[in-house]
Design an enzyme around this catalytic site. Structure first.
Site, PDB file in Angstrom:
ATOM      1  N   ASP A 103       0.915  -1.502  -0.004  1.00 23.88           N
ATOM      2  CA  ASP A 103      -0.185  -0.032   0.135  1.00 23.88           C
ATOM      3  C   ASP A 103       0.860   1.217  -0.009  1.00 23.88           C
ATOM      4  O   ASP A 103       2.182   1.251   0.443  1.00 23.88           O
ATOM      5  CB  ASP A 103      -0.761  -0.070   1.066  1.00 23.88           C
ATOM      6  N   ASP A 277      -8.556  -6.912  -0.627  1.00 23.82           N
ATOM      7  CA  ASP A 277      -7.658  -7.075   0.752  1.00 23.82           C
ATOM      8  C   ASP A 277      -8.582  -6.527   2.028  1.00 23.82           C
ATOM      9  O   ASP A 277      -9.450  -5.642   1.665  1.00 23.82           O
ATOM     10  CB  ASP A 277      -6.484  -6.539   0.575  1.00 23.82           C
ATOM     11  N   CYS A 315     -13.861 -28.163   6.734  1.00 23.48           N
ATOM     12  CA  CYS A 315     -12.634 -27.476   6.433  1.00 23.48           C
ATOM     13  C   CYS A 315     -11.457 -28.039   6.637  1.00 23.48           C
ATOM     14  O   CYS A 315     -11.372 -28.938   7.515  1.00 23.48           O
ATOM     15  CB  CYS A 315     -12.588 -26.096   7.471  1.00 23.48           C
ATOM     16  N   CYS A 317      -8.213 -27.021   6.946  1.00 19.78           N
ATOM     17  CA  CYS A 317      -7.111 -26.201   7.596  1.00 19.78           C
ATOM     18  C   CYS A 317      -6.676 -27.041   8.847  1.00 19.78           C
ATOM     19  O   CYS A 317      -7.088 -27.639   9.275  1.00 19.78           O
ATOM     20  CB  CYS A 317      -7.604 -24.689   7.915  1.00 19.78           C
ATOM     21  N   CYS A 320      -8.825 -26.808  12.054  1.00 20.70           N
ATOM     22  CA  CYS A 320     -10.085 -27.686  11.923  1.00 20.70           C
ATOM     23  C   CYS A 320      -9.737 -29.154  12.082  1.00 20.70           C
ATOM     24  O   CYS A 320     -10.399 -29.988  12.468  1.00 20.70           O
ATOM     25  CB  CYS A 320     -10.817 -27.563  10.787  1.00 20.70           C
ATOM     26  N   HIS A 345      -7.409 -20.556  10.662  1.00 18.24           N
ATOM     27  CA  HIS A 345      -8.363 -20.968  10.194  1.00 18.24           C
ATOM     28  C   HIS A 345      -9.321 -19.885   9.234  1.00 18.24           C
ATOM     29  O   HIS A 345      -9.745 -20.002   8.217  1.00 18.24           O
ATOM     30  CB  HIS A 345      -9.642 -21.374  11.208  1.00 18.24           C
TER      31      HIS A 345
END
Length: 401
Positions: A103, A277, A315, A317, A320, A345
């Site tokens: 940015d 974003d 999920c 991830c 999880c 997560h």
């Protein structure tokens, strides 16, 4: 006089469009960047000071993230661009082998408004660390970003709150165009660091159209839609997004800044945006909230104390796969490890959502994906779906019937 160019002739287009929805404006593609291809639509986690809060760069990469953000104002203040450059740029400093977007520092005109003064030369900030005065000009912003070495760099724009009205909005729009030209001229590495323009104009269709007309005359690799997602009414928000995507070039990426709620992401992909974003998934994790396809779970609540299911049984991830809601609930009262696990997560949720949208576009079933997403998020039917969502989707040909 011809509009300035951000790069010389010859480089391949940054965006390769691979499929477009036959009904809406959604498209699937690939950003061809120096540190590898990035599938899009894409959500980019925010790593303000060289890391996304609560996770390591290695964990981000393991989740499939191929581009994340750094902030020019904060990195330019501490630890400073010279030190980061000595470490091999931000990639080397944070040990990140994939792509980065920095940015410009312009957003701090809103977030640090009490410390900032905007003039034609640039923005004068009072440092929140030591109190000294800092001038962030378009040239200095690009100089810092060149030192940081990001694959995508953003122009310094004159940012005002999305709820601002009156002559200040027009002033900021025209100044952003002038500052874009200064940023183009200042970029020393246009073939390695792709400079994006940022469309301003607030919620005024005429001002935003004027900005679009002026900025699209500049041969920059991509465009961001700025000045939105700051508390404005959603009906005005989506109309400004659609106005922008209607007028932006088809063959260049469209980055909608500061958008991260799941419903907003789905709607704005339908409106034709490619990149997003937001700090939302990491920030909400630090408050104990886990993102799920039907909304969110506040795991501090007592109802989860004896719930041995994962956050989301579908999920994949690491959180999880290894931990229960009960375990996370127990940790949240005293252990920061819980915030780390929730952050992993929530980022995985965002990345998986974008991947599912991309797959549906490639398969020619994006409208069906949208209907199923909304049915899961809002409980079926149209009664609970926010009216602005229905209006925005209908504007690009998607209805829920």
């Amino acid at each position: 006089m011809a509009a300035p160019s951000a790069a010389g002739p010859g480089p391949a287009p940054l965006l390769r469009v691979m499929a477009e929805c036959g009904r809406s404006r959604a498209r699937a593609g690939e950003l061809r960047l120096p540190h590898g291809p990035v599938p899009c639509p894409v959500f980019m986690p925010v790593g303000t000071r060289g890391t996304a809060k609560g996770v390591t760069a290695a964990q981000l990469a393991a989740l499939g993230c191929r581009i994340c953000l750094g902030n020019t104002y904060h990195l330019g203040t501490r630890p400073g661009p010279e030190l980061v450059q000595r470490a091999g740029g931000l990639h080397g400093f944070m040990d990140w082998p994939h792509n980065l977007l920095t940015d410009s520092g312009g957003f701090q005109m809103v977030s640090l408004v009490e410390l900032a003064e905007v003039r034609e030369e640039g923005v004068r900030f009072r440092s929140p660390y030591g109190g000294e005065e800092i001038l962030l000009s378009p040239e200095r912003s690009i100089e810092i970003q060149n030192a940081l070495g990001a694959d995508i760099v953003m122009q310094l724009d004159d940012v005002v709150s999305s709820t601002t009205t009156g002559p200040r909005v027009e002033e900021a729009m025209h100044r952003s165009v002038r500052w874009l030209d200064r940023c183009i001229a200042a970029n020393r590495r246009p073939r390695r660091q792709n400079l994006f323009a940022i469309i301003q104009g607030g919620l005024d269709p005429a001002l935003r159209t004027k900005c679009l007309q002026e900025m699209t005359r500049r041969d920059v690799p991509g465009f961001a839609i700025g000045g939105l997602s700051g508390g404005e009414e959603k009906g005005r928000f989506w109309r400004m997004v659609k106005l922008s995507t209607d007028l932006l070039p088809r063959d260049k990426p469209r980055y909608l800044m500061g958008v991260g709620y799941a419903t907003d992401l789905v709607v704005c992909v339908a409106l034709g945006c490619d990149m997003f974003d937001c700090v939302f998934p990491t920030r909400t994790a630090r408050f104990g909230s886990a993102l799920v396809p039907w909304g969110s779970l506040q795991l501090k609540n007592r109802q989860f104390a004896k719930d041995f299911r994962p956050i989301d049984e579908n999920c994949g991830c690491p959180t999880c796969q290894r931990h229960s809601r009960a375990y996370l609930h127990a940790l949240l009262r005293s252990e920061t490890a819980a915030l780390h696990l929730l952050t992993v997560h929530n980022i995985a949720y965002q990345l998986n959502l974008m991947g599912a949208m991309r797959e549906s576009i490639l398969a020619g079933r994006f409208p069906q994906f949208v209907r199923q997403f909304l049915a899961t998020m809002y409980g079926g039917g149209t009664r609970r779906v926010p009216p602005w969502v229905l209006e925005a989707l209908a504007a690009v040909g998607i209805t829920l019937e």
